[in-house]
Motif scaffolding. Structure first.
Motif, PDB file in Angstrom:
ATOM      1  N   MET A  27      46.379  29.476  44.771  1.00  0.00           N
ATOM      2  CA  MET A  27      45.927  29.486  43.386  1.00  0.00           C
ATOM      3  C   MET A  27      45.161  30.774  43.110  1.00  0.00           C
ATOM      4  SD  MET A  27      43.497  26.763  41.357  1.00  0.00           S
ATOM      5  CE  MET A  27      42.122  27.018  42.465  1.00  0.00           C
ATOM      6  N   LEU A  28      45.607  31.528  42.112  1.00  0.00           N
ATOM      7  CA  LEU A  28      44.945  32.771  41.732  1.00  0.00           C
ATOM      8  C   LEU A  28      43.690  32.474  40.923  1.00  0.00           C
ATOM      9  CD1 LEU A  28      44.814  35.866  41.393  1.00  0.00           C
ATOM     10  CD2 LEU A  28      46.330  35.603  39.412  1.00  0.00           C
ATOM     11  N   CYS A  29      42.558  33.059  41.353  1.00  0.00           N
ATOM     12  CA  CYS A  29      41.288  32.836  40.657  1.00  0.00           C
ATOM     13  C   CYS A  29      40.804  34.060  39.893  1.00  0.00           C
ATOM     14  CB  CYS A  29      40.206  32.426  41.665  1.00  0.00           C
ATOM     15  SG  CYS A  29      40.529  30.835  42.414  1.00  0.00           S
ATOM     16  N   GLY A  30      41.245  35.255  40.291  1.00  0.00           N
ATOM     17  CA  GLY A  30      40.826  36.463  39.608  1.00  0.00           C
ATOM     18  C   GLY A  30      39.869  37.292  40.426  1.00  0.00           C
ATOM     19  N   LYS A  31      39.193  38.227  39.745  1.00  0.00           N
ATOM     20  CA  LYS A  31      38.278  39.147  40.409  1.00  0.00           C
ATOM     21  C   LYS A  31      36.834  38.671  40.291  1.00  0.00           C
ATOM     22  CE  LYS A  31      40.800  43.513  40.143  1.00  0.00           C
ATOM     23  NZ  LYS A  31      40.724  44.937  39.747  1.00  0.00           N
ATOM     24  N   ALA A  32      35.978  39.230  41.155  1.00  0.00           N
ATOM     25  CA  ALA A  32      34.554  38.906  41.116  1.00  0.00           C
ATOM     26  C   ALA A  32      33.932  39.448  39.829  1.00  0.00           C
ATOM     27  CB  ALA A  32      33.851  39.515  42.330  1.00  0.00           C
ATOM     28  N   LEU A  33      32.894  38.761  39.331  1.00  0.00           N
ATOM     29  CA  LEU A  33      32.170  39.208  38.143  1.00  0.00           C
ATOM     30  C   LEU A  33      31.365  40.457  38.460  1.00  0.00           C
ATOM     31  CD1 LEU A  33      30.824  35.726  36.969  1.00  0.00           C
ATOM     32  CD2 LEU A  33      32.768  36.973  36.007  1.00  0.00           C
ATOM     33  N   ASP A  93      45.360  43.417  47.543  1.00  0.00           N
ATOM     34  CA  ASP A  93      45.021  44.842  47.550  1.00  0.00           C
ATOM     35  C   ASP A  93      44.211  45.254  46.329  1.00  0.00           C
ATOM     36  OD1 ASP A  93      46.378  45.089  49.926  1.00  0.00           O
ATOM     37  OD2 ASP A  93      48.251  45.745  48.994  1.00  0.00           O
ATOM     38  N   ASN A  94      44.269  44.448  45.264  1.00  0.00           N
ATOM     39  CA  ASN A  94      43.512  44.743  44.044  1.00  0.00           C
ATOM     40  C   ASN A  94      42.258  43.886  43.925  1.00  0.00           C
ATOM     41  OD1 ASN A  94      45.379  46.715  42.940  1.00  0.00           O
ATOM     42  ND2 ASN A  94      46.767  44.994  42.564  1.00  0.00           N
ATOM     43  N   ASN A  95      41.878  43.246  45.041  1.00  0.00           N
ATOM     44  CA  ASN A  95      40.686  42.395  45.104  1.00  0.00           C
ATOM     45  C   ASN A  95      40.765  41.169  44.204  1.00  0.00           C
ATOM     46  OD1 ASN A  95      39.097  43.620  47.110  1.00  0.00           O
ATOM     47  ND2 ASN A  95      38.468  45.230  45.687  1.00  0.00           N
ATOM     48  N   PHE A  96      41.980  40.703  43.933  1.00  0.00           N
ATOM     49  CA  PHE A  96      42.132  39.417  43.261  1.00  0.00           C
ATOM     50  C   PHE A  96      42.024  38.327  44.325  1.00  0.00           C
ATOM     51  CE2 PHE A  96      43.984  41.951  39.860  1.00  0.00           C
ATOM     52  CZ  PHE A  96      43.552  41.280  38.728  1.00  0.00           C
ATOM     53  N   LEU A  97      41.252  37.274  44.013  1.00  0.00           N
ATOM     54  CA  LEU A  97      41.020  36.187  44.959  1.00  0.00           C
ATOM     55  C   LEU A  97      42.043  35.073  44.779  1.00  0.00           C
ATOM     56  CD1 LEU A  97      39.189  34.813  47.115  1.00  0.00           C
ATOM     57  CD2 LEU A  97      37.911  33.822  45.194  1.00  0.00           C
ATOM     58  N   TYR A  98      42.594  34.605  45.896  1.00  0.00           N
ATOM     59  CA  TYR A  98      43.509  33.472  45.900  1.00  0.00           C
ATOM     60  C   TYR A  98      42.915  32.377  46.784  1.00  0.00           C
ATOM     61  CZ  TYR A  98      47.106  36.595  43.994  1.00  0.00           C
ATOM     62  OH  TYR A  98      47.823  37.466  43.204  1.00  0.00           O
ATOM     63  N   ILE A  99      42.857  31.151  46.270  1.00  0.00           N
ATOM     64  CA  ILE A  99      42.362  30.023  47.061  1.00  0.00           C
ATOM     65  C   ILE A  99      43.558  29.271  47.644  1.00  0.00           C
ATOM     66  CG2 ILE A  99      41.148  27.814  47.002  1.00  0.00           C
ATOM     67  CD1 ILE A  99      39.229  28.954  45.008  1.00  0.00           C
TER      68      ILE A  99
END
Length: 229
Positions: free
Chosen positions: A1-7, A63-69
């Motif tokens: 599941m894609l969560c996005g980037k850090a704030l 590679d773009n620092n997108f977080l996946y759970i």
């Protein structure tokens, strides 16, 4: 599941990565809680000395620092060989390849191999929330695509519908061919005689699966997987 980037001004990292880059997700910043009130031990278990909160979730950063759970550390299955398996990606693959499956739960804690408990998509009583025997319109339509005439769960369980049984078996074989190792293959599976629900206890208020409850409720089915070994 894609969560996005850090704030902004927050950080995310992944510890103890496996060969696929999946590991423990940790977060740092003013967005996390400061700790449990009057509970130093509980706080210490959750937040380390450097202020990193260990979420208990498993995932990776691309590679773009997108977080996946990819799952949760509490869901990890440890086989008798000592190998640890994250069931979530495999279960998601089962649901994707077998559209009539609602829930797929891998089991095999301290056993030699993985097996799967499957539930099918069934209609729900709107007043009680209890799953019914009748399949959902989506599931019935899929059966029709397979040239199956099943409209109820009771038409399919116990291998009563060879068409559906064959389709599921072939899908599991496909998953096994693409497995990363022998240990991640599904050796046996069974369709349960009811779907999961909040009222029965398998699901929480947010519809999250309670694996421990499922393991206890369906212990006979699980034991049957391994009793002939």
């Amino acid at each position: 599941m894609l969560c996005g980037k850090a704030l902004l001004d927050t950080h995310t990292k992944v510890n103890k990565e496996d060969k696929d880059g999946v590991g423990d997700i940790c977060i740092w910043g003013r967005n996390i809680f400061m700790g449990y009130l009057n509970n130093k031990e509980g706080t210490k278990d959750k937040i380390d000395s450097l202020g990193w909160m260990h979420t208990g979730d498993l995932g990776f950063l691309d590679d773009n620092n997108f977080l996946y759970i990819m799952g949760n550390v509490h869901d990890i299955i440890t086989l008798s060989s000592g190998e640890k398996i994250n069931p979530s990606p495999i279960e998601e693959w089962v649901r994707t390849l077998i559209p009539i499956v609602h829930y797929a739960v891998l089991v095999g804690q301290y056993e030699p191999y993985l097996c799967a408990l499957l539930t099918l998509k069934c209609q729900v009583n709107e007043e009680t929330g209890e799953p019914q025997d009748a399949l959902t319109n989506e599931a019935v339509a899929f059966c029709r695509q397979l040239k199956s005439h099943s409209t109820r769960l009771s038409d399919i369980i116990n291998n009563q519908d060879p068409i559906v049984t064959k389709f599921i078996s072939e899908a599991i074989n496909t998953i096994n061919r693409e497995a990363t190792s022998e240990s991640t293959k599904i050796v046996k599976w069974v369709i349960l005689d009811t779907d999961f629900s909040i009222s029965a206890g398998e699901l929480g208020a947010t519809m999250k699966l309670k694996r421990g409850v499922v393991a206890k409720m369906y212990q006979p089915e699980i034991e049957k997987f391994y009793k002939d070994d």
